[in-house]
Structures are given as structure tokens and as C-alpha cells.
Design an enzyme around this catalytic site. Structure first.
Site, PDB file in Angstrom:
ATOM      1  CG  LEU A  47      -1.925  -1.095   1.389  1.00  0.00           C
ATOM      2  CD1 LEU A  47      -2.683  -0.965   2.704  1.00  0.00           C
ATOM      3  CD2 LEU A  47      -2.905  -1.059   0.217  1.00  0.00           C
ATOM      4  CG  ASP A  48       0.494   4.211  -2.965  1.00  0.00           C
ATOM      5  OD1 ASP A  48       1.268   3.349  -3.421  1.00  0.00           O
ATOM      6  OD2 ASP A  48      -0.396   4.762  -3.636  1.00  0.00           O
ATOM      7  CE  LYS A  49       6.325   8.042   4.663  1.00  0.00           C
ATOM      8  NZ  LYS A  49       7.564   8.807   4.542  1.00  0.00           N
TER       9      LYS A  49
ATOM     10  CE  LYS B 134      -2.472   7.460  -3.488  1.00  0.00           C
ATOM     11  NZ  LYS B 134      -1.198   7.355  -2.795  1.00  0.00           N
TER      12      LYS B 134
END
Ligand code: URA
Length: 235
Positions: free
Chosen positions: A100-102, A188
Site C-alpha cells: 500500500l502507498d505510504k 490513484k
């Protein structure tokens, strides 16, 4: 396996620290102090370190509600990782299943079961991942259609058909998105291609595994036996 490997796998310390502790007489096997690190043990032996019984666990499965600000990696020299959040764990070889992205929050499975991880991430296995997103701008049926058809992200990548369910639409809209892929920044980039910026993203489920909503961000628990069975059933 060797006594020092048993203790290292169970995250008691590094191999060299463990060797020292064994030499100091801090380890017993079946109630007998053993000072030889190379002695062979099995999971049927009773092994204690500092008087505490250490049971061997071959696989460990942890559900984390990932908070924003930590990275989905096992170790990093500069940044805090999801593994750093786990105070109570047995295995030293844990890793997050997928990234997962930060700034993304929500469900992250952490394990040392490489086969399960491979099966959950393999595109051929079609494991659905459900996310909740907040995005800029109004969402409407044309966005739903675009997600359903697959969105051309750039010359190299058009997403597979995905499901967009609009929860609310306005200056900031909220939606649920189900995807089967897991490309870098996928959600995104899908929204961005349609002119929306994702301002908040949370993963809610992965295949049959759903985030336990009683876990606050940063909290975790081990999976139940039925959760593990359901995940393995996806193979
Ligand atoms: N898609 C994204 O853009 N980010 C994530 O963290 C997960 C899916």
C-alpha cells in the site's frame, strides 16, 4: 533443526547474540541447560529462554490496519516500516503481502507464508481488492462506465475492468472501488486519468479477508483459523 536456528526463527535475537545466550546457560531444552548451539531440536522439544517457554511457529499471519506515514516494506534504513509496528511477533521473516502507498491506510496482511502471498498477488488468481476512496470533483455514471470498461492509464497500461460504486458525489466524492490488479499507484492513476485526485484511500478487503473494523489505525491482530482457511481456499 539447530537450536540457534530455532531461537533465531522465533525472533529471540540474531544468530550471534543467541549463541552467546546459549553459552551463558540461558537456554534449556526439556528442562536441561544446553550450552551447545548446534544441538538438534524439533517442535516436540520444550525449549525455554530465560525461563520462558518458546513454542515454534512455522507460519504467522497478521492483519494490520495500516496507518498513513509508514511504508509497506520489511526493513528500511530511513523510514518506519509496517514490520516496525509489530511489537508482538514470533517470526523474524515476516513481510507484507503486496504494497500500500505510504499515505494509504487499511488492510494489510503480514506473513512469512510465501506461497500464500504469491497466490494472493498472482494476477491469474483474480483476487478482488476492495478500497474506499475520497476524490476531488463529482463522480457520475460516466466514471462508473469508464471503470467497468478499463481505463487507459498510459501507452503501456490499460487497467482491467473494475467496479466503481459511488457513495456520495460533490466537491469531494466518496466511492468504493474493486480491482483485481495491484499495479503501482493503480487506483490513484485510474482516477487521475478521469480528472479526479485521490485525497484519501483505504483498503477494506482482499479476497475473503476483510479488515476488522475494531482495529484502529496502527493496530493489528493474528488471523483467526477460519480467516486463514478462507484465504488458503482461494488457491
Ligand atoms: N492503489 C493506489 O493508488 N494506492 C494504493 O496504496 C493501493 C492501490
Amino acid at each position: 533443526m539447530r537450536l540457534d536456528k530455532f531461537l533465531a526463527d522465533m525472533n529471540i535475537g540474531t544468530r550471534s547474540e543467541i549463541k552467546k545466550m546459549i553459552r551463558k546457560g540461558l537456554v534449556t531444552v526439556n528442562n536441561e541447560v544446553i550450552k551447545d548451539s548446534g544441538v538438534s531440536v524439533t517442535s516436540n522439544d520444550e525449549i525455554s529462554f530465560n525461563g520462558e517457554l518458546i513454542s515454534y511457529q512455522e507460519y504467522e499471519y497478521i492483519m494490520l490496519n495500516k496507518p498513513a506515514g509508514v511504508i509497506s516494506a520489511s526493513e528500511d534504513k530511513r523510514q518506519e516500516t509496517v514490520i516496525d509496528l509489530l511489537d508482538e511477533r514470533h517470526r523474524k521473516d515476516l513481510f507484507p503481502v503486496g504494497r500500500l502507498d505510504k499515505d494509504t491506510v487499511g488492510l494489510l496482511l503480514i506473513t512469512n507464508d510465501g506461497q500464500l502471498a504469491h497466490d494472493l498477488l498472482s494476477p491469474a488468481k483474480h483476487v478482488d481488492k476492495l478500497y474506499r476512496a475520497k476524490v476531488t470533483g463529482a463522480l457520475d455514471e460516466s466514471d462508473v462506465k469508464s471503470f467497468a470498461q478499463g481505463i487507459k492509464i498510459d501507452d503501456e497500461f490499460t487497467s482491467l475492468p473494475a467496479r466503481l460504486k459511488i457513495i456520495s458525489s460533490g466537491d469531494i466524492s466518496e466511492a468504493e472501488v474493486t480491482i483485481r490488479e495491484g499495479k503501482f499507484h493503480q487506483i490513484k492513476r485510474m482516477f487521475s486519468a478521469l480528472g479526479h485526485e485521490v485525497t484519501w484511500l483505504k483498503r477494506v478487503s482482499m479476497g475473503p479477508l476483510t479488515l476488522d473494523e475494531s482495529l484502529k489505525e496502527g493496530e493489528y491482530r493474528v488471523l483467526t483459523t477460519s480467516e486463514i482457511t478462507a484465504l488458503k481456499g482461494k488457491r
